[in-house]
Design a protein around this motif. Structure first.
Motif, PDB file in Angstrom:
ATOM      1  N   PRO A  90      33.373 -46.948  57.247  1.00  0.00           N
ATOM      2  CA  PRO A  90      32.329 -46.859  55.492  1.00  0.00           C
ATOM      3  C   PRO A  90      30.790 -47.541  56.121  1.00  0.00           C
ATOM      4  O   PRO A  90      30.059 -46.905  55.851  1.00  0.00           O
ATOM      5  CB  PRO A  90      32.509 -47.568  54.883  1.00  0.00           C
ATOM      6  CG  PRO A  90      34.379 -48.112  54.676  1.00  0.00           C
ATOM      7  CD  PRO A  90      34.377 -47.788  56.817  1.00  0.00           C
ATOM      8  N   GLY A 143      34.327 -41.885  60.040  1.00  0.00           N
ATOM      9  CA  GLY A 143      35.017 -43.561  60.704  1.00  0.00           C
ATOM     10  C   GLY A 143      34.274 -44.495  59.580  1.00  0.00           C
ATOM     11  O   GLY A 143      35.268 -44.430  58.243  1.00  0.00           O
ATOM     12  N   ASN A 203      30.146 -37.409  47.019  1.00  0.00           N
ATOM     13  CA  ASN A 203      30.953 -37.239  48.349  1.00  0.00           C
ATOM     14  C   ASN A 203      32.285 -37.196  47.611  1.00  0.00           C
ATOM     15  O   ASN A 203      32.864 -38.053  47.251  1.00  0.00           O
ATOM     16  CB  ASN A 203      30.121 -36.465  48.816  1.00  0.00           C
ATOM     17  CG  ASN A 203      30.093 -37.440  49.917  1.00  0.00           C
ATOM     18  OD1 ASN A 203      31.880 -37.759  50.207  1.00  0.00           O
ATOM     19  ND2 ASN A 203      28.715 -38.635  50.165  1.00  0.00           N
ATOM     20  N   ASP A 228      35.775 -45.953  49.552  1.00  0.00           N
ATOM     21  CA  ASP A 228      33.949 -46.197  50.179  1.00  0.00           C
ATOM     22  C   ASP A 228      33.321 -46.408  49.345  1.00  0.00           C
ATOM     23  O   ASP A 228      31.681 -46.367  50.081  1.00  0.00           O
ATOM     24  CB  ASP A 228      34.333 -44.761  51.485  1.00  0.00           C
ATOM     25  CG  ASP A 228      35.177 -45.634  52.764  1.00  0.00           C
ATOM     26  OD1 ASP A 228      35.882 -46.759  52.641  1.00  0.00           O
ATOM     27  OD2 ASP A 228      34.779 -44.490  53.437  1.00  0.00           O
ATOM     28  N   VAL A 280      28.630 -41.654  53.566  1.00  0.00           N
ATOM     29  CA  VAL A 280      29.196 -42.750  54.636  1.00  0.00           C
ATOM     30  C   VAL A 280      30.651 -42.066  54.650  1.00  0.00           C
ATOM     31  O   VAL A 280      31.393 -42.206  53.846  1.00  0.00           O
ATOM     32  CB  VAL A 280      29.090 -43.340  53.176  1.00  0.00           C
ATOM     33  CG1 VAL A 280      30.034 -45.030  52.966  1.00  0.00           C
ATOM     34  CG2 VAL A 280      27.558 -43.684  52.673  1.00  0.00           C
ATOM     35  N   GLY A 281      31.112 -43.293  55.674  1.00  0.00           N
ATOM     36  CA  GLY A 281      32.198 -43.362  56.349  1.00  0.00           C
ATOM     37  C   GLY A 281      33.288 -41.845  56.369  1.00  0.00           C
ATOM     38  O   GLY A 281      34.219 -41.651  56.896  1.00  0.00           O
ATOM     39  N   ARG A 282      32.099 -40.672  56.958  1.00  0.00           N
ATOM     40  CA  ARG A 282      32.542 -39.698  57.302  1.00  0.00           C
ATOM     41  C   ARG A 282      33.453 -39.542  58.589  1.00  0.00           C
ATOM     42  O   ARG A 282      34.454 -39.111  58.538  1.00  0.00           O
ATOM     43  CB  ARG A 282      31.627 -38.393  57.047  1.00  0.00           C
ATOM     44  CG  ARG A 282      31.594 -37.157  58.127  1.00  0.00           C
ATOM     45  CD  ARG A 282      32.770 -36.195  57.147  1.00  0.00           C
ATOM     46  NE  ARG A 282      33.043 -34.866  57.148  1.00  0.00           N
ATOM     47  CZ  ARG A 282      33.526 -34.180  56.403  1.00  0.00           C
ATOM     48  NH1 ARG A 282      34.004 -34.512  55.630  1.00  0.00           N
ATOM     49  NH2 ARG A 282      33.480 -32.967  57.237  1.00  0.00           N
ATOM     50  N   ARG A 339      41.210 -40.800  56.265  1.00  0.00           N
ATOM     51  CA  ARG A 339      42.113 -41.203  56.662  1.00  0.00           C
ATOM     52  C   ARG A 339      43.267 -41.226  55.993  1.00  0.00           C
ATOM     53  O   ARG A 339      44.126 -41.541  56.193  1.00  0.00           O
ATOM     54  CB  ARG A 339      41.161 -42.703  56.981  1.00  0.00           C
ATOM     55  CG  ARG A 339      40.558 -43.364  55.765  1.00  0.00           C
ATOM     56  CD  ARG A 339      40.327 -44.663  56.696  1.00  0.00           C
ATOM     57  NE  ARG A 339      39.509 -45.775  55.316  1.00  0.00           N
ATOM     58  CZ  ARG A 339      38.117 -45.712  54.813  1.00  0.00           C
ATOM     59  NH1 ARG A 339      37.393 -44.687  55.648  1.00  0.00           N
ATOM     60  NH2 ARG A 339      37.764 -46.561  54.438  1.00  0.00           N
ATOM     61  N   ASP A 364      33.979 -37.657  50.453  1.00  0.00           N
ATOM     62  CA  ASP A 364      35.099 -38.441  51.463  1.00  0.00           C
ATOM     63  C   ASP A 364      34.760 -39.481  50.771  1.00  0.00           C
ATOM     64  O   ASP A 364      35.435 -40.819  51.422  1.00  0.00           O
ATOM     65  CB  ASP A 364      33.753 -38.335  52.130  1.00  0.00           C
ATOM     66  CG  ASP A 364      34.172 -37.406  53.915  1.00  0.00           C
ATOM     67  OD1 ASP A 364      35.017 -37.775  54.671  1.00  0.00           O
ATOM     68  OD2 ASP A 364      33.587 -35.543  53.504  1.00  0.00           O
ATOM     69  N   VAL A 365      33.851 -40.053  50.220  1.00  0.00           N
ATOM     70  CA  VAL A 365      33.721 -41.367  49.672  1.00  0.00           C
ATOM     71  C   VAL A 365      35.100 -41.774  48.526  1.00  0.00           C
ATOM     72  O   VAL A 365      34.984 -42.483  48.265  1.00  0.00           O
ATOM     73  CB  VAL A 365      32.399 -42.156  48.821  1.00  0.00           C
ATOM     74  CG1 VAL A 365      31.644 -42.228  50.513  1.00  0.00           C
ATOM     75  CG2 VAL A 365      31.586 -41.471  48.359  1.00  0.00           C
TER      76      VAL A 365
END
Lengths: 169, 421
Positions: free
Chosen positions: B392, B390, A18, A43, B386-388, A26, A20-21
């Protein structure tokens, strides 16, 4: 000059990778491509950017790029120097983003299944082929639909937009 | 042959009498949206291509929502880029912090997105407006730039999957459970490239807010859109808000669907999605061993006033577990005001929750409640990657507001019946 061939090493990942990884939120407090590239795939593989060389290829399973619409994800991959992403399937928004901003991608379930981490491969974009240089096996990627091909040939969606606006005037 | 609501909307916006799934069409767009994370790249694209005008100054919304109030200097710079652009290009709808909120709750609330529209937004949860009977989908920043410049977009007409629910929902089962159940059944790419259509008496008995929760998460099944045919409830919601005319479309009885699944709603149970994908769905009753460190109630998925009422009803007069952080984040400024006037803010505050301003905040791991490597959250948001939220190594479980609030009282995943009945 348009890049027609890429040679590189395979970095292999699983299904449903995805956005996000690919680029954690951040790091999205800026859209500077260099900053985004520095955290590419962090990530899921924190050493990715240290281990990869320009031209290397990400190979993954189904639904690559699912999740958020962040174009930061393909920007991060492109500016990290990745030559191409090969997957069984791509998530819809990610696929669109790649066509629009010019990250080379290929949908090829067979190659995505069989290629292994570390394989040296050559990609010919004109022919839509992927060659595993270690065993000579050649894979044919799914061709792009004609409209998307025309977008790619126009140099991405913004060039197409300029042509469209000129047409209106 | 008949058409689905999605095909009808796309045909109308492409100037065609009919369209078929698989066809590529160029459509006029009714409304376009970008936020503080996606709009800056779109703005850069417009500027570097010397595009100095937008297609319609009154049909674009720019909504700072993700990292606001600005969490750091970089975030402040991004919001500044958006604000400067809005001023320079004379964009009517720029929503400053304190006057807006999370885009997907805000735009329907303000009557800016309407039934029959095509809405293109640079945020994946743009599919939320499908609840109003609009075709509405998420795109990236370059697509946003293209839409802002031309008022058009290209789309492949999607096949439609239909999900039909019959019967009354059991107590403590909400629309969040409906959509999590669907995602669990078809998986995170089960609707890839397809439109999802939700139908049946159960769906049409839901409020507009509850419907938005369902459409909001269509993207978590890979869906291009998640639409509900508009009805009296839709009319009631939009008639006093609409900023322009709108049109109801419906699906023909002989419309073609690539998949139809019928559900008996009376048999549904509250569910949670375990880490690390939204399709990892389990019954709450099978998840009660999971202890949590943080509870998050809010977001574009479940931060509307009804969601807050449900949570407040459970938390009223009680204290949250002493080891827990419980964060409430109303989705818009007006929801915040309603919560204040209805006394919900006081209930949350007295029970030991902290109340955030209207922001996307922790949902995407932005700010206002980021998890440490050791922490687990139960959250009413939409993703548990994963890590969404904060670190991971942190974990997130997705649930309804009722389940999240019940869990806030016990410190572990809890069925609301356990603390209420």
């Amino acid at each position: 000059m348009e890049i027609t061939k890429v040679t590189g090493k395979v970095f292999k990942y699983g299904d449903d990778i995805n956005t996000d990884v690919i680029i954690p939120a951040r790091y999205m407090n800026t859209h500077d491509p260099k900053h985004l590239a520095a955290h590419c795939m962090e990530d899921i593989d924190k050493d990715f950017v240290n281990n990869m060389k320009p031209g290397d290829v990400i190979v993954a399973g189904k639904n690559f790029g699912c999740g958020s619409s962040r174009e930061h994800a393909p920007i991060s991959i492109k500016h990290a120097g990745v030559g191409c992403v090969i997957a069984k399937t791509f998530a819809r928004i990610f696929y669109r983003n790649c066509i629009n901003m010019g990250l080379p991608i290929m949908e090829c379930p067979e190659a995505a299944e069989e290629l292994q981490a570390g394989d040296e491969i050559e990609i010919n974009f004109d022919e839509g082929t992927i060659t595993n240089k270690s065993n000579g096996k050649v894979y044919k990627a799914h061709p792009f639909p004609p409209f998307m091909k025309s977008l790619i040939e126009a140099g991405g969606l913004m060039n197409y937009a300029k042509a469209k606006l000129a047409e209106k005037k | 042959m008949g058409m689905t609501i999605t095909e009808k909307i796309l045909a109308a916006h492409a100037g065609k009498a009919s369209v078929q799934a698989g066809e590529l069409v160029e459509c006029n767009v009714d409304f376009v949206m970008g936020n503080d994370v996606t709009a800056p790249i779109a703005i850069k694209r417009l500027r570097e291509n010397n595009i100095t005008e937008v297609f319609d100054k009154e049909r674009i919304a720019l909504v700072p929502s993700h990292f606001v109030p600005a969490k750091d200097i970089n975030s402040a710079q991004q919001v500044q880029e958006v604000k400067d652009f809005a001023k320079e290009y004379d964009i009517k709808y720029f929503f400053e912090v304190g006057q807006g909120g999370i885009e997907h709750a805000l735009l329907p609330e303000r009557g800016l997105v309407l039934p029959g529209d095509i809405v293109i937004g640079a945020d994946s949860h743009t599919c939320t407006y499908g609840a109003l009977g609009a075709f509405s989908t998420g795109v990236g920043s370059t697509d946003l730039a293209y839409c802002m410049a031309t008022g058009m977009t290209w789309l492949k007409v999607p096949e439609t999957m239909k999900f039909v629910f019959h019967g009354e929902l059991p107590k403590w089962v909400s629309s969040k459970d409906i959509i999590l159940q669907i995602i669990g059944d078809i998986t995170v790419d089960g609707a890839l490239y397809r439109a999802m259509e939700f139908d049946g008496d159960t769906i049409h008995n839901l409020s507009m807010e509850a419907r938005m929760t369902i459409s909001n998460m269509a993207i978590e099944a890979g869906g291009k859109s998640g639409i509900i045919v508009p009805d009296e409830t839709t009319e009631e919601y939009v008639k006093s808000r609409a900023q322009r005319p709108y049109k109801f479309y419906n699906s023909d009885p002989d419309a073609k669907y690539c998949y139809v699944k019928e559900y008996d709603a009376t048999k549904l149970e509250p569910v949670v999605s375990w880490p690390f994908l939204p399709d990892n769905v389990h019954k709450v009753s099978e998840s009660t061993h999971v202890s949590v460190d943080q509870v998050i109630i809010g977001s574009c998925t479940n931060g509307r006033i009804e969601d807050l009422r449900i949570a407040a009803n459970i938390l009223k007069g009680r204290k949250v577990d002493k080891n827990l952080k419980v964060i409430i984040f109303p989705a818009t400024q007006s929801i915040w005001t309603m919560a204040l006037k209805e006394g919900l803010i006081e209930i949350f505050n007295d029970s030991g929750c902290i109340i955030s301003p209207a922001t996307c905040g922790p949902c995407l791991g932005g700010h206002m409640g980021i998890l440490s490597s050791k922490e687990t959250a139960i959250t009413t948001t939409n993703r548990n990657f994963v890590g969404r939220i904060g670190h991971p190594d942190s974990k997130a479980y997705l649930a309804s507001p009722a389940v999240a609030a019940a869990s806030a009282l016990t410190g572990r995943i809890t069925h609301p019946a356990e603390v209420m009945d």
